[in-house]
Write a protein that holds these residues in place. Structure first.
Motif, mmCIF file in Angstrom:
data_model
loop_
_atom_site.group_PDB
_atom_site.id
_atom_site.type_symbol
_atom_site.label_atom_id
_atom_site.label_comp_id
_atom_site.label_asym_id
_atom_site.label_seq_id
_atom_site.Cartn_x
_atom_site.Cartn_y
_atom_site.Cartn_z
ATOM 1 N N LYS A 271 0.774 -1.154 -0.048
ATOM 2 C CA LYS A 271 0.030 -0.115 -0.151
ATOM 3 C C LYS A 271 0.821 1.411 -0.172
ATOM 4 O O LYS A 271 0.488 2.403 -0.610
ATOM 5 C CB LYS A 271 -0.910 0.053 1.168
ATOM 6 C CG LYS A 271 -2.041 -0.906 1.200
ATOM 7 C CD LYS A 271 -2.976 -0.944 2.312
ATOM 8 C CE LYS A 271 -3.738 -1.974 2.599
ATOM 9 N NZ LYS A 271 -4.720 -2.048 3.775
ATOM 10 N N ILE A 272 1.966 1.223 0.912
ATOM 11 C CA ILE A 272 2.881 2.310 0.869
ATOM 12 C C ILE A 272 3.642 2.604 -0.517
ATOM 13 O O ILE A 272 3.584 3.769 -1.043
ATOM 14 C CB ILE A 272 3.975 2.325 2.118
ATOM 15 C CG1 ILE A 272 3.345 2.326 3.372
ATOM 16 C CG2 ILE A 272 4.844 3.310 1.920
ATOM 17 C CD1 ILE A 272 4.354 1.800 4.389
ATOM 18 N N LEU A 273 3.904 1.624 -1.423
ATOM 19 C CA LEU A 273 4.546 1.695 -2.540
ATOM 20 C C LEU A 273 3.510 2.368 -3.484
ATOM 21 O O LEU A 273 3.575 3.152 -4.333
ATOM 22 C CB LEU A 273 4.937 0.234 -3.096
ATOM 23 C CG LEU A 273 6.168 0.030 -2.548
ATOM 24 C CD1 LEU A 273 6.645 -1.714 -2.935
ATOM 25 C CD2 LEU A 273 7.298 0.772 -2.656
ATOM 26 N N LYS A 274 2.221 1.803 -3.324
ATOM 27 C CA LYS A 274 1.067 2.331 -4.456
ATOM 28 C C LYS A 274 1.014 3.975 -4.113
ATOM 29 O O LYS A 274 0.906 4.672 -4.904
ATOM 30 C CB LYS A 274 -0.165 1.436 -3.963
ATOM 31 C CG LYS A 274 -1.331 2.237 -5.071
ATOM 32 C CD LYS A 274 -2.492 1.464 -4.402
ATOM 33 C CE LYS A 274 -3.758 1.969 -5.346
ATOM 34 N NZ LYS A 274 -4.267 3.384 -5.012
ATOM 35 N N LEU A 275 0.974 4.251 -2.760
ATOM 36 C CA LEU A 275 0.777 5.812 -2.459
ATOM 37 C C LEU A 275 1.900 6.466 -2.869
ATOM 38 O O LEU A 275 1.821 7.525 -3.505
ATOM 39 C CB LEU A 275 0.665 5.841 -0.765
ATOM 40 C CG LEU A 275 -0.876 5.373 -0.451
ATOM 41 C CD1 LEU A 275 -0.591 5.438 1.199
ATOM 42 C CD2 LEU A 275 -1.805 6.348 -0.986
ATOM 43 N N LEU A 276 3.029 5.862 -2.845
ATOM 44 C CA LEU A 276 4.342 6.638 -3.295
ATOM 45 C C LEU A 276 4.425 6.766 -4.649
ATOM 46 O O LEU A 276 4.566 7.980 -5.052
ATOM 47 C CB LEU A 276 5.641 6.043 -2.719
ATOM 48 C CG LEU A 276 6.813 6.486 -3.160
ATOM 49 C CD1 LEU A 276 7.084 7.866 -2.371
ATOM 50 C CD2 LEU A 276 8.167 5.678 -2.340
ATOM 51 N N THR A 277 4.053 5.896 -5.365
ATOM 52 C CA THR A 277 3.876 5.709 -6.897
ATOM 53 C C THR A 277 2.900 7.036 -7.453
ATOM 54 O O THR A 277 3.455 7.652 -8.216
ATOM 55 C CB THR A 277 3.406 4.525 -7.496
ATOM 56 O OG1 THR A 277 4.259 3.460 -7.167
ATOM 57 C CG2 THR A 277 3.319 4.393 -9.022
ATOM 58 N N GLU A 278 1.886 7.158 -6.659
ATOM 59 C CA GLU A 278 0.906 8.062 -7.118
ATOM 60 C C GLU A 278 1.445 9.384 -6.894
ATOM 61 O O GLU A 278 1.035 10.282 -7.489
ATOM 62 C CB GLU A 278 -0.372 7.819 -6.396
ATOM 63 C CG GLU A 278 -1.066 6.564 -7.077
ATOM 64 C CD GLU A 278 -2.373 6.226 -5.984
ATOM 65 O OE1 GLU A 278 -3.131 5.178 -6.293
ATOM 66 O OE2 GLU A 278 -2.469 6.645 -5.008
ATOM 67 N N ILE A 279 2.068 9.576 -5.518
ATOM 68 C CA ILE A 279 2.548 10.975 -5.245
ATOM 69 C C ILE A 279 3.606 11.373 -6.154
ATOM 70 O O ILE A 279 3.601 12.592 -6.396
ATOM 71 C CB ILE A 279 3.060 11.032 -3.823
ATOM 72 C CG1 ILE A 279 1.873 10.833 -2.779
ATOM 73 C CG2 ILE A 279 3.801 12.195 -3.511
ATOM 74 C CD1 ILE A 279 2.304 10.445 -1.500
ATOM 75 N N LEU A 280 4.378 10.578 -6.581
ATOM 76 C CA LEU A 280 5.718 10.876 -7.382
ATOM 77 C C LEU A 280 5.272 11.319 -8.805
ATOM 78 O O LEU A 280 5.712 11.957 -9.264
ATOM 79 C CB LEU A 280 6.721 9.836 -7.449
ATOM 80 C CG LEU A 280 7.477 9.545 -6.043
ATOM 81 C CD1 LEU A 280 8.261 8.170 -6.232
ATOM 82 C CD2 LEU A 280 8.428 10.684 -5.642
ATOM 83 N N LYS A 286 8.647 8.909 -11.277
ATOM 84 C CA LYS A 286 8.167 7.547 -11.043
ATOM 85 C C LYS A 286 9.411 6.517 -10.467
ATOM 86 O O LYS A 286 10.462 6.586 -10.744
ATOM 87 C CB LYS A 286 7.755 6.971 -12.632
ATOM 88 C CG LYS A 286 8.965 6.940 -13.778
ATOM 89 C CD LYS A 286 8.281 6.647 -14.946
ATOM 90 C CE LYS A 286 9.362 6.413 -16.036
ATOM 91 N NZ LYS A 286 8.721 5.963 -17.373
ATOM 92 N N LEU A 287 9.002 5.570 -9.928
ATOM 93 C CA LEU A 287 9.775 4.347 -9.466
ATOM 94 C C LEU A 287 10.071 3.363 -10.568
ATOM 95 O O LEU A 287 9.620 3.139 -11.380
ATOM 96 C CB LEU A 287 9.007 3.444 -8.379
ATOM 97 C CG LEU A 287 8.410 4.194 -7.132
ATOM 98 C CD1 LEU A 287 7.752 3.260 -6.118
ATOM 99 C CD2 LEU A 287 9.785 5.106 -6.181
ATOM 100 N N SER A 288 11.409 3.007 -10.195
ATOM 101 C CA SER A 288 12.190 2.106 -11.208
ATOM 102 C C SER A 288 11.508 0.806 -11.024
ATOM 103 O O SER A 288 11.555 0.044 -9.749
ATOM 104 C CB SER A 288 13.677 2.133 -10.814
ATOM 105 O OG SER A 288 14.094 0.957 -11.595
ATOM 106 N N PRO A 289 10.909 0.144 -11.822
ATOM 107 C CA PRO A 289 10.291 -0.922 -11.710
ATOM 108 C C PRO A 289 11.366 -2.258 -11.615
ATOM 109 O O PRO A 289 10.991 -3.411 -10.610
ATOM 110 C CB PRO A 289 9.817 -1.525 -13.189
ATOM 111 C CG PRO A 289 9.530 -0.354 -13.919
ATOM 112 C CD PRO A 289 10.373 0.512 -13.193
ATOM 113 N N GLU A 290 12.613 -2.276 -11.850
ATOM 114 C CA GLU A 290 13.618 -3.351 -11.617
ATOM 115 C C GLU A 290 14.077 -3.020 -10.287
ATOM 116 O O GLU A 290 14.635 -4.137 -9.535
ATOM 117 C CB GLU A 290 14.578 -3.101 -12.433
ATOM 118 C CG GLU A 290 14.499 -3.212 -13.873
ATOM 119 C CD GLU A 290 13.983 -1.993 -14.792
ATOM 120 O OE1 GLU A 290 13.694 -0.945 -14.047
ATOM 121 O OE2 GLU A 290 13.460 -2.281 -15.790
ATOM 122 N N LYS A 291 14.145 -1.879 -9.507
ATOM 123 C CA LYS A 291 14.813 -1.567 -8.229
ATOM 124 C C LYS A 291 13.631 -1.557 -7.161
ATOM 125 O O LYS A 291 13.892 -1.351 -5.827
ATOM 126 C CB LYS A 291 15.510 -0.265 -8.093
ATOM 127 C CG LYS A 291 16.823 -0.461 -9.068
ATOM 128 C CD LYS A 291 17.375 0.765 -9.031
ATOM 129 C CE LYS A 291 18.823 0.522 -9.810
ATOM 130 N NZ LYS A 291 19.757 1.735 -9.749
#
Length: 544
Positions: A271-280, A286-291
């Motif tokens: 959930k945190i990753l989802k929220l962080l993705t939307e905020i960024l 955007k977050l790196s899919p590989e990392k």
């Protein structure tokens, strides 16, 4: 251990001093005769007396306002620009950001965004209060507050998620700086207000980047700090969103664009990753899919894999030094293996720095017979690890000055080896350093080497030429025009003349001491210091 003062704890005038230091203006590793302080110190009093006057043509109309190097993240195709910002634009932006009233806005911004103790940033720029360089203290801060604290948090949490922003600096939307400092609503309403701090920073960034609103120049502490202004804003939003989602059992460490998210419930991590993705995404990041992934183990996930691998090799190496007196070739081949598994990693640079120290000690006692072999391996390491260019060059310089015949031909071969790789200006600067104070008969090979080296403009400066490093057509002030005409100011001839023909460890070692790898040194010292009379060791299991 860390002895430094955060820029956020400084007064406006101390922050200005810090950001205008040579070490802050350029974070790229260059030979010691490159010093931008003379140029900056000439510009500073002029801009203190009168603001920079900009009228058409604006700096944004010229593509070459900044000087661009290209660094490499993986030894292959992941190129990123490292920029020497136009000194006038750099000093002007520092002055604007560190005006007393503007500095208070920046400090209040960070104070507001960092109220949640469960979201910690460990990468705010800081000035060393010890004899170490600022960069050395930043590395120690990363080690203590990011890596070591990650291990400590493994006591409190069951799961660790990693996240990393893709091409962070080159993706920053410059308008979002104003959103961060003043809120998106106010920033959009006051878009034409040239006195608004966020707009001042935004316009300055565009002037440095050919009018582009995407990306900020990488390569200075100032730009690191501007990135932190934006990322602190996203930290603050994330904190608010986690409260709304009623997620409270977590701890987040962020070092620039690298996140470590600790949770006890893996669903909360997702959930945190989802929220962080939307905020960024809202600020064009955007977050790196590989990392971005869940770590299989909290301890392994807290320590970089290259460091873990090399520390394990160091235990073997420490034992070999004592019992078998490992050869220089085997030592360097171990580093070559590390560079193949983890190209361009920090562990490669630290390992080469260690090897350079060992090589220097051995050469001082007797000539090294396998010099050509060691040079060949060093070149191969540099091919995959551009970050380690200074260390590879330092090793090569010791070897070619070790009574090696046909040194000019050998250096020519090294240069030829890199001809197929684009953007090797940084390497050429360090290869030129090897030839700076070489005394020998002029040969065609030496003339050919100089021709290749001087394809890089900063090498031309060292060779007493005066190339155009920064485009100055937009400048109107006669005093600033005269200052920028003489780019030779950035070369300190006195330092250059005093340097030996070989590259010293002091020139490439960030820590200016025998700091290589804490675990390595402690391991070796333990073996050497804890010998018993019957030659038993404190750690007998290592002998099995």
């Amino acid at each position: 251990m860390c002895q430094s003062t955060s820029i956020l704890d400084m007064s406006w005038d101390k922050a200005r001093y810090f950001l205008l230091k040579n070490e802050s203006y350029c974070t790229l590793d260059l030979p010691p005769y490159f010093n931008f302080s003379a140029l900056i110190n000439k510009i500073k009093p002029i801009l203190e007396q009168r603001p920079l006057s900009l009228s058409k043509p604006y700096p944004s109309a010229d593509e070459g306002v900044n000087y661009i190097f290209y660094s490499n993240k993986d030894g292959r195709y992941a190129w990123r620009p490292i920029q020497l910002v136009h000194p006038v634009l750099y000093v002007d932006l520092v002055h604007n950001m560190t005006k007393q009233e503007n500095w208070q806005i920046i400090q209040k911004h960070f104070s507001k965004c960092s109220q949640n103790e469960k979201i910690q940033c460990t990468s705010i720029p800081a000035m060393s209060t010890s004899k170490k360089q600022d960069k050395a203290e930043l590395i120690l801060t990363w080690w203590k507050k990011f890596e070591q604290q990650s291990i400590e948090l493994a006591l409190d949490y069951a799961h660790l998620f990693h996240a990393d922003i893709t091409d962070c600096y080159s993706s920053v939307y410059t308008h979002s700086i104003a959103w961060a400092l003043h809120s998106k609503k106010l920033a959009k309403k006051e878009r034409r207000n040239n006195n608004l701090l966020g707009n001042i920073i935004d316009n300055s960034l565009q002037n440095m980047s050919y009018g582009q609103t995407s990306g900020i120049p990488q390569g200075s502490v100032l730009m690191d700090f501007i990135a932190e202004i934006l990322l602190a804003y996203t930290d603050g939003i994330l904190s608010d969103e986690l409260k709304k989602a009623k997620i409270s059992d977590y701890h987040i460490l962020r070092h620039r664009d690298d996140y470590r998210i600790f949770v006890n419930n893996p669903q909360n991590g997702e959930k945190i990753l989802k929220l962080l993705t939307e905020i960024l995404l809202d600020v064009s990041l955007k977050l790196s899919p590989e990392k971005t992934k869940k770590a299989p183990n909290l301890i392994y996930g807290s320590i970089k894999s290259d460091k873990m691998y090399w520390d394990q090799q160091n235990l073997v190496f420490a034992r070999s030094r004592i019992f078998k007196n490992i050869s220089l070739e085997k030592h360097l081949l171990m580093i070559f293996d590390l560079a193949q598994k983890y190209p361009n990693s920090g562990s490669v640079s630290r390992a080469l720095n260690n090897f350079h120290d060992q090589l220097r000690r051995k050469i001082s006692k007797k000539p090294v017979r396998e010099a050509l072999i060691l040079i060949s391996i060093s070149v191969q390491i540099a091919l995959t690890s551009p970050k380690a260019y200074p260390y590879s060059a330092a090793i090569i310089s010791l070897l070619v000055e070790n009574g090696l015949k046909n040194r000019d031909i050998i250096i020519g071969k090294i240069i030829d080896k890199f001809q197929t790789i684009p953007n090797t200006g940084h390497l050429l600067i360090w290869l030129q350093r090897i030839n700076i104070n070489f005394i020998g008969p002029p040969t065609k090979a030496i003339a050919d080497i100089k021709t290749v080296l001087e394809r890089e403009k900063l090498c031309q400066l060292v060779a007493d030429k005066n190339p155009i490093i920064w485009e100055n057509k937009w400048l109107k002030d006669p005093s600033l025009i005269n200052i920028m005409k003489n780019t030779q100011d950035i070369i300190d001839k006195n330092i250059m003349k005093k340097l030996p023909a070989y590259i010293t460890q002091k020139e490439v070692n960030t820590f200016k001491e025998d700091y290589i790898n804490i675990i390595t040194i402690d391991t070796i010292k333990t073996f050497q210091a804890k010998k018993l009379k019957k030659r038993k060791y404190q750690f007998p299991w290592l002998m099995s």
